[in-house]
Design a protein around this motif. Structure first.
Motif, short mmCIF file in Angstrom:
data_model
loop_
_atom_site.label_atom_id
_atom_site.label_comp_id
_atom_site.label_asym_id
_atom_site.label_seq_id
_atom_site.Cartn_x
_atom_site.Cartn_y
_atom_site.Cartn_z
N ALA A 65 37.59 37.25 37.80
CA ALA A 65 36.17 37.34 39.06
C ALA A 65 35.11 37.11 38.21
O ALA A 65 34.53 37.49 36.85
N ALA A 66 34.13 36.18 38.79
CA ALA A 66 32.73 36.13 38.33
C ALA A 66 31.84 36.02 39.53
O ALA A 66 32.21 36.28 40.67
N ASP A 67 30.47 35.84 39.24
CA ASP A 67 29.49 35.91 40.27
C ASP A 67 29.63 35.20 41.41
O ASP A 67 29.15 35.28 42.44
N SER A 68 30.32 33.95 40.93
CA SER A 68 30.37 32.84 41.88
C SER A 68 31.80 32.30 41.87
O SER A 68 32.36 32.34 40.66
N GLU A 69 32.56 31.48 42.77
CA GLU A 69 33.80 31.07 42.80
C GLU A 69 33.54 29.90 41.58
O GLU A 69 34.46 29.95 40.62
N PHE A 120 44.66 34.16 40.63
CA PHE A 120 43.45 35.26 41.58
C PHE A 120 42.17 34.86 40.71
O PHE A 120 41.83 35.80 39.75
N VAL A 121 41.61 34.06 41.13
CA VAL A 121 40.36 33.59 40.59
C VAL A 121 39.15 33.09 41.55
O VAL A 121 39.83 32.68 42.73
N GLY A 122 38.28 33.62 41.37
CA GLY A 122 37.05 33.31 42.33
C GLY A 122 35.78 34.35 42.24
O GLY A 122 35.64 35.09 41.26
N ALA A 158 32.25 38.85 27.01
CA ALA A 158 31.15 39.34 28.21
C ALA A 158 31.65 39.08 29.53
O ALA A 158 31.65 39.83 30.57
N VAL A 159 32.32 37.54 29.60
CA VAL A 159 32.85 37.39 30.79
C VAL A 159 34.10 38.15 31.40
O VAL A 159 34.08 38.45 32.49
N ARG A 160 34.81 38.55 30.57
CA ARG A 160 35.75 39.33 30.68
C ARG A 160 35.39 40.91 31.19
O ARG A 160 35.83 41.40 32.13
N ARG A 193 34.22 44.64 35.63
CA ARG A 193 33.03 45.37 36.39
C ARG A 193 33.05 45.08 37.86
O ARG A 193 32.90 45.73 38.66
N LEU A 194 33.15 43.78 37.99
CA LEU A 194 32.96 43.25 39.65
C LEU A 194 34.11 43.75 40.25
O LEU A 194 34.01 44.32 41.49
N LEU A 195 35.41 43.92 39.82
CA LEU A 195 36.54 44.22 40.55
C LEU A 195 36.48 45.91 40.74
O LEU A 195 36.89 46.35 41.76
N ALA A 196 35.99 46.60 39.79
CA ALA A 196 35.86 47.83 39.90
C ALA A 196 34.87 48.29 41.16
O ALA A 196 35.09 49.20 41.87
#
Length: 340
Positions: free
Chosen positions: A231-235, A287-289, A320-322, A327-330
């Protein structure tokens, strides 16, 4: 819904392999603070990409740096070793992190057969004894005398919960074999969804639940699957960083292995027509987005497979991306670390 982590200490182009090991330790602390339930470590040998070759050693280091997250192997490739030695290692780990140790075991070599023979000269037939090894391990890891032998240190006597200080034994697999064995022995089962892109998961979990024989510790079946997610801040950002794994999977299909490449270089070079089918097939199951997209897909999978826990494996060239992905999924799943 519980979320857990599988980390493989992936080597990164432009960095050293030992840095990947240290990053695993930092990620474990990061995920504990976010409220993840387990932190599992894989075992692979003689691979230039996945350099986590000794999960039991990493587990000891993580135990010294964490306080409440469960720590486990996913897994120990049992045919390489004597069950008694594995039981002793995990009894020591249990003493270091009481009530927090998982012992996931698998039958696969975690590398090629030449390497497997270097680990165990009996490698061509060692896997045939996997069921007996698991039975031996069950007895020894619990501290029981077995064949007149005890794996030390033994657990203390617990009046209220005799399993509290016994590592939780899991069977890992990517086929019906592990599902049937886990069901027969009354053990939890974890399916490597990320390895098979989900192929066979419904059949494996169906067999596991249908054939399950209740055990003293696990009167009901307990299953999970491990998925690859980013997951990232945008798809668009997530898909950009996922290029590193896309490139690796395309290279692996051609028999080429190496450290994870930077997505900027991959974006500049693109993929060949030969690579396209592998990349497209991988992306369809990924599962990417953005956080909501990934969380929705994970929830749908958990509902479809009737699971209350998922294990997340994430690769990215930038550590840092990982960390941000976890963090975003948590946040999406409203995870909370236990109060200390």
């Amino acid at each position: 819904m519980k979320l857990s982590v599988l980390d493989q200490s992936v080597s990164l182009a432009g960095s050293s392999e030992d840095a990947a090991i240290r990053d695993t330790l930092e990620l474990a602390q990061h995920c504990e603070a976010l409220g993840y339930h387990r932190f599992w470590l894989s075992e692979h040998h003689s691979l230039p990409t996945i350099v986590g070759s000794a999960p039991e050693v990493l587990m000891a280091a993580i135990a010294a740096r964490t306080r409440h997250i469960r720590i486990g192997s996913a897994g120990v490739m049992l045919p390489h070793y004597a069950a008694l030695k594995v039981a002793e290692q995990f009894r020591v780990l249990e003493a270091l992190a009481p009530g927090r140790i998982d012992l996931g075991v698998g039958r696969a070599p975690g590398g090629d057969m030449r390497t497997a023979r270097a680990l165990n000269p009996q490698a061509p037939t060692a896997a045939d004894h996997f069921p007996e090894q698991v039975l031996d391990l069950q007895a020894w890891v619990s501290g029981q005398p077995h064949h007149g032998i005890v794996a030390h240190p033994r657990p203390p006597r617990m009046e209220h919960d005799r399993w509290q200080r016994v590592p939780e034994l899991w069977v890992l697999g990517s086929s019906d074999y592990g599902a049937r064995l886990a069901a027969q022995y009354g053990l939890p089962y974890a399916f490597a969804y990320f390895f098979m892109d989900g192929l066979g998961v419904e059949q494996a979990l169906g067999l596991y639940r249908a054939l399950y024989q209740p055990s003293a510790r696990h009167p009901k079946p307990q299953a999970t699957v491990c998925v690859w997610a980013l997951a990232a801040d945008s798809e668009a950002e997530a898909r950009h960083h996922a290029l590193s794994r896309d490139r690796w999977r395309a290279d692996r299909a051609r028999g080429v292995l190496g450290p994870l490449q930077a997505p900027e270089l991959i974006a500049a070079g693109g993929f060949s027509a030969e690579d396209a089918p592998t990349v497209e097939a991988s992306r369809r199951k990924a599962f990417v987005g953005d956080p909501r997209q990934v969380a929705d897909k994970l929830r749908a999978l958990a509902e479809e497979l009737q699971l209350d826990e998922l294990v997340i494996n994430t690769w990215a060239h930038d550590p840092a991306v990982r960390r941000n992905s976890y963090r975003l999924l948590a946040r999406e799943f409203d995870l909370r670390a236990p109060a200390v």
